[in-house]
Design a protein around this motif. Structure first.
Motif, PDB file in Angstrom:
ATOM      1  N   ILE A  91       6.527   0.292   6.201  1.00 38.11           N
ATOM      2  CA  ILE A  91       5.799   1.474   6.701  1.00 38.11           C
ATOM      3  C   ILE A  91       7.006   2.428   5.546  1.00 38.11           C
ATOM      4  CG2 ILE A  91       7.157   1.345   9.374  1.00 38.11           C
ATOM      5  CD1 ILE A  91       3.168   2.519   9.605  1.00 38.11           C
ATOM      6  N   ASN A  92       8.417   1.982   5.941  1.00 36.19           N
ATOM      7  CA  ASN A  92       8.685   3.707   6.111  1.00 36.19           C
ATOM      8  C   ASN A  92       9.385   4.110   4.883  1.00 36.19           C
ATOM      9  OD1 ASN A  92       9.312   4.820   8.613  1.00 36.19           O
ATOM     10  ND2 ASN A  92      11.174   2.684   8.953  1.00 36.19           N
ATOM     11  N   ASN A  93       8.754   2.504   3.728  1.00 35.67           N
ATOM     12  CA  ASN A  93       9.285   3.178   2.790  1.00 35.67           C
ATOM     13  C   ASN A  93       7.882   3.638   1.429  1.00 35.67           C
ATOM     14  OD1 ASN A  93      11.838   1.825   2.037  1.00 35.67           O
ATOM     15  ND2 ASN A  93      10.822  -0.359   1.309  1.00 35.67           N
ATOM     16  N   ASP A  94       6.674   3.180   2.573  1.00 34.28           N
ATOM     17  CA  ASP A  94       5.615   3.869   1.644  1.00 34.28           C
ATOM     18  C   ASP A  94       5.287   5.097   2.498  1.00 34.28           C
ATOM     19  OD1 ASP A  94       4.281   1.384   0.596  1.00 34.28           O
ATOM     20  OD2 ASP A  94       3.694   1.307   3.018  1.00 34.28           O
ATOM     21  N   VAL A  95       5.958   5.386   3.319  1.00 31.03           N
ATOM     22  CA  VAL A  95       5.721   6.934   3.916  1.00 31.03           C
ATOM     23  C   VAL A  95       6.626   7.459   2.960  1.00 31.03           C
ATOM     24  CG1 VAL A  95       6.998   8.537   5.509  1.00 31.03           C
ATOM     25  CG2 VAL A  95       5.820   6.204   6.032  1.00 31.03           C
ATOM     26  N   ASN A  96       8.037   7.232   2.461  1.00 29.98           N
ATOM     27  CA  ASN A  96       8.786   7.899   1.445  1.00 29.98           C
ATOM     28  C   ASN A  96       8.425   8.233   0.122  1.00 29.98           C
ATOM     29  OD1 ASN A  96      10.848   8.114   3.776  1.00 29.98           O
ATOM     30  ND2 ASN A  96      11.955   6.269   3.173  1.00 29.98           N
ATOM     31  N   LYS A  97       7.481   7.422   0.331  1.00 29.62           N
ATOM     32  CA  LYS A  97       6.864   7.184  -1.734  1.00 29.62           C
ATOM     33  C   LYS A  97       5.534   8.142  -1.711  1.00 29.62           C
ATOM     34  CE  LYS A  97       7.079   2.302  -3.036  1.00 29.62           C
ATOM     35  NZ  LYS A  97       6.307   0.572  -3.303  1.00 29.62           N
ATOM     36  N   VAL A  98       4.916   8.238  -0.197  1.00 26.51           N
ATOM     37  CA  VAL A  98       4.375   9.476  -0.374  1.00 26.51           C
ATOM     38  C   VAL A  98       4.401  10.634  -0.408  1.00 26.51           C
ATOM     39  CG1 VAL A  98       1.737  10.280   1.260  1.00 26.51           C
ATOM     40  CG2 VAL A  98       1.785   7.974   1.016  1.00 26.51           C
ATOM     41  N   ALA A  99       5.398  11.122   0.334  1.00 26.85           N
ATOM     42  CA  ALA A  99       6.255  12.283   0.781  1.00 26.85           C
ATOM     43  C   ALA A  99       6.897  12.490  -0.332  1.00 26.85           C
ATOM     44  CB  ALA A  99       7.425  12.147   1.975  1.00 26.85           C
TER      45      ALA A  99
ATOM     46  N   VAL B 276       9.922  11.413  -1.310  1.00 28.50           N
ATOM     47  CA  VAL B 276      10.875  11.590  -0.784  1.00 28.50           C
ATOM     48  C   VAL B 276      12.488   9.884  -0.421  1.00 28.50           C
ATOM     49  CG1 VAL B 276      11.132  13.614   1.375  1.00 28.50           C
ATOM     50  CG2 VAL B 276      11.055  11.616   1.534  1.00 28.50           C
ATOM     51  N   ARG B 277      13.661  10.559  -0.408  1.00 29.79           N
ATOM     52  CA  ARG B 277      13.956   8.666  -0.741  1.00 29.79           C
ATOM     53  C   ARG B 277      14.441   9.172   1.314  1.00 29.79           C
ATOM     54  NH1 ARG B 277      19.932   9.286  -4.053  1.00 29.79           N
ATOM     55  NH2 ARG B 277      18.135   8.555  -6.667  1.00 29.79           N
ATOM     56  N   THR B 278      15.002   9.566   1.914  1.00 26.91           N
ATOM     57  CA  THR B 278      14.308   9.194   3.666  1.00 26.91           C
ATOM     58  C   THR B 278      13.942   9.479   4.267  1.00 26.91           C
ATOM     59  OG1 THR B 278      16.410  10.539   4.350  1.00 26.91           O
ATOM     60  CG2 THR B 278      17.097   8.573   3.228  1.00 26.91           C
ATOM     61  N   ARG B 279      13.328   9.432   5.525  1.00 30.14           N
ATOM     62  CA  ARG B 279      12.513  10.411   6.441  1.00 30.14           C
ATOM     63  C   ARG B 279      12.897  11.434   6.764  1.00 30.14           C
ATOM     64  NH1 ARG B 279      10.914   7.840  11.844  1.00 30.14           N
ATOM     65  NH2 ARG B 279      10.786   5.591  10.969  1.00 30.14           N
ATOM     66  N   ALA B 280      13.969  12.122   6.936  1.00 29.46           N
ATOM     67  CA  ALA B 280      14.333  13.383   7.794  1.00 29.46           C
ATOM     68  C   ALA B 280      14.648  13.837   5.910  1.00 29.46           C
ATOM     69  CB  ALA B 280      16.525  12.732   7.580  1.00 29.46           C
ATOM     70  N   GLN B 281      14.263  13.916   4.990  1.00 32.68           N
ATOM     71  CA  GLN B 281      13.588  14.667   4.001  1.00 32.68           C
ATOM     72  C   GLN B 281      12.723  15.200   3.577  1.00 32.68           C
ATOM     73  OE1 GLN B 281      15.308  12.281   0.854  1.00 32.68           O
ATOM     74  NE2 GLN B 281      16.961  13.121   1.184  1.00 32.68           N
TER      75      GLN B 281
ATOM     76  N   PHE C 192       2.926  17.014   6.391  1.00 34.54           N
ATOM     77  CA  PHE C 192       3.163  15.866   7.447  1.00 34.54           C
ATOM     78  C   PHE C 192       1.970  15.874   7.436  1.00 34.54           C
ATOM     79  CE2 PHE C 192       1.766  16.682  11.939  1.00 34.54           C
ATOM     80  CZ  PHE C 192       3.275  15.738  12.300  1.00 34.54           C
ATOM     81  N   ASP C 193       0.821  16.217   7.184  1.00 38.11           N
ATOM     82  CA  ASP C 193      -0.522  15.712   7.177  1.00 38.11           C
ATOM     83  C   ASP C 193      -0.511  14.449   6.686  1.00 38.11           C
ATOM     84  OD1 ASP C 193      -0.554  17.573   9.214  1.00 38.11           O
ATOM     85  OD2 ASP C 193      -1.710  18.936   7.983  1.00 38.11           O
ATOM     86  N   ILE C 194      -0.562  15.119   5.281  1.00 35.03           N
ATOM     87  CA  ILE C 194      -0.469  13.502   4.339  1.00 35.03           C
ATOM     88  C   ILE C 194       0.338  12.310   4.953  1.00 35.03           C
ATOM     89  CG2 ILE C 194       1.346  14.098   2.391  1.00 35.03           C
ATOM     90  CD1 ILE C 194      -0.799  13.137   0.889  1.00 35.03           C
ATOM     91  N   VAL C 195       1.553  12.243   5.443  1.00 36.53           N
ATOM     92  CA  VAL C 195       2.389  11.159   6.145  1.00 36.53           C
ATOM     93  C   VAL C 195       1.318  10.972   7.614  1.00 36.53           C
ATOM     94  CG1 VAL C 195       4.511  10.786   7.367  1.00 36.53           C
ATOM     95  CG2 VAL C 195       4.208  12.384   5.021  1.00 36.53           C
ATOM     96  N   PHE C 196       1.583  11.958   7.869  1.00 36.20           N
ATOM     97  CA  PHE C 196       0.329  11.332   9.545  1.00 36.20           C
ATOM     98  C   PHE C 196      -0.564  10.567   9.246  1.00 36.20           C
ATOM     99  CE2 PHE C 196      -0.899  12.062  13.827  1.00 36.20           C
ATOM    100  CZ  PHE C 196       0.349  11.676  14.558  1.00 36.20           C
TER     101      PHE C 196
ATOM    102  N   ILE D  74       0.401   6.892   8.025  1.00 39.60           N
ATOM    103  CA  ILE D  74       0.494   6.294   9.464  1.00 39.60           C
ATOM    104  C   ILE D  74      -0.701   5.290  10.160  1.00 39.60           C
ATOM    105  CG2 ILE D  74       1.893   5.972  11.125  1.00 39.60           C
ATOM    106  CD1 ILE D  74       3.707   7.815   9.687  1.00 39.60           C
ATOM    107  N   ASN D  75      -1.115   6.277  10.144  1.00 43.34           N
ATOM    108  CA  ASN D  75      -2.947   5.849  10.951  1.00 43.34           C
ATOM    109  C   ASN D  75      -3.281   4.896  10.711  1.00 43.34           C
ATOM    110  OD1 ASN D  75      -2.796   7.979  13.306  1.00 43.34           O
ATOM    111  ND2 ASN D  75      -3.335   9.702  12.281  1.00 43.34           N
ATOM    112  N   VAL D  76      -3.454   4.757   9.555  1.00 43.65           N
ATOM    113  CA  VAL D  76      -4.686   3.609   8.908  1.00 43.65           C
ATOM    114  C   VAL D  76      -3.794   2.656   7.992  1.00 43.65           C
ATOM    115  CG1 VAL D  76      -6.296   5.513   8.973  1.00 43.65           C
ATOM    116  CG2 VAL D  76      -4.367   4.744   6.471  1.00 43.65           C
ATOM    117  N   TRP D  77      -2.202   2.176   8.126  1.00 42.18           N
ATOM    118  CA  TRP D  77      -0.887   1.695   7.821  1.00 42.18           C
ATOM    119  C   TRP D  77      -1.801   0.046   7.875  1.00 42.18           C
ATOM    120  CZ3 TRP D  77       2.759  -1.739   8.791  1.00 42.18           C
ATOM    121  CH2 TRP D  77       3.511  -2.010   7.839  1.00 42.18           C
TER     122      TRP D  77
END
Length: 233
Positions: free
Chosen positions: A183-191, A193-198, A204-208, A211-214
């Motif tokens: 799930i973290n890899n998918d979040v980073n791909k959508v945003a 970035v390499r890490t969540r901190a970036q 924010f909205d597209i990442v959120f 996650i809701n439907v992941w």
């Protein structure tokens, strides 16, 4: 609060003392930020000029800087409040520089006056375009606030637990870790970035929503089931 930008030697400048007041930072920390910049880059040293101010009869060090010096220093100050203060400074620099321009003697020769008018209009248009680009760049690169970052972390944790329950996946740590990694890899791909901190606030909205439907991919589920078999054997 004093004026954000002052006029000195027909130049628009600000001071480290004013920046510390506006951004809510200790002045000694602002001084250290400037000195670190000057140490890291010899070119940056020329953007900051040592000066002093008086408080209760004693003199203390401070730095003077023009727009370029302020821009370089403020790049390291992030967050919504910092962005607001940066925009206020940009506006203050613009007004002061416009005031300086207005002090220029208008030529009496009609052709020279017309030429000057076109030069001013062209310069103003370029300045506005440059400011717009800076504002967009600042807005595009604002990172998540600590509250937003923590909210995404809690949402990721909650979603993994829900998926594990719905698909009857083992709650063993090494099994769940595969879901968290996926799930973290998918979040980073959508945003992008390499890490969540970036992750930036604009994403924010597209990442959120993600996650809701992941749901885990077939490849992830294959790894999960193989790990579960290993736990059972």
């Amino acid at each position: 609060m004093h004026e954000l930008v002052i006029l000195q030697d027909n130049r628009a400048i600000t001071t480290s003392l004013m920046i510390s007041e506006v951004f809510g930072k200790r002045h000694d920390n602002v001084l250290k930020d400037i000195e670190d910049l000057a140490t890291q880059n010899l070119g940056a040293k020329n953007l900051f000029h040592e000066s002093t101010y008086e408080n209760r009869g004693k003199e203390y060090p401070m730095y003077l800087m023009n727009r370029d010096g302020f821009t370089l220093l403020a790049m390291g100050y992030t967050g919504k409040k910092a962005l607001k203060f940066k925009l206020q400074y940009i506006d203050a620099f613009n007004k002061m520089e416009e005031s300086i321009k207005n002090q220029i003697m208008i030529p009496t020769n009609p052709m020279d006056a017309l030429r000057l008018m076109f030069e001013v209009q062209e310069g103003t248009a370029k300045q506005i375009e440059s400011i717009d680009n800076r504002v967009v760049e600042l807005e595009e690169n604002v990172l998540l606030s600590p509250g937003e970052y923590n909210l995404i972390g809690r949402k990721v944790n909650s979603r993994v637990r829900v998926v594990a329950k719905d698909r009857q996946i083992s709650s063993e740590r090494n099994v769940l870790s595969e879901l968290f990694k996926a799930i973290n890899n998918d979040v980073n791909k959508v945003a992008r970035v390499r890490t969540r901190a970036q992750i930036k606030q604009k994403d924010f909205d597209i990442v959120f929503d993600l996650i809701n439907v992941w749901e885990p991919s077939q490849a992830t589920m294959h790894v999960v089931r193989e790990l579960e078999k290993g736990e059972q054997s």
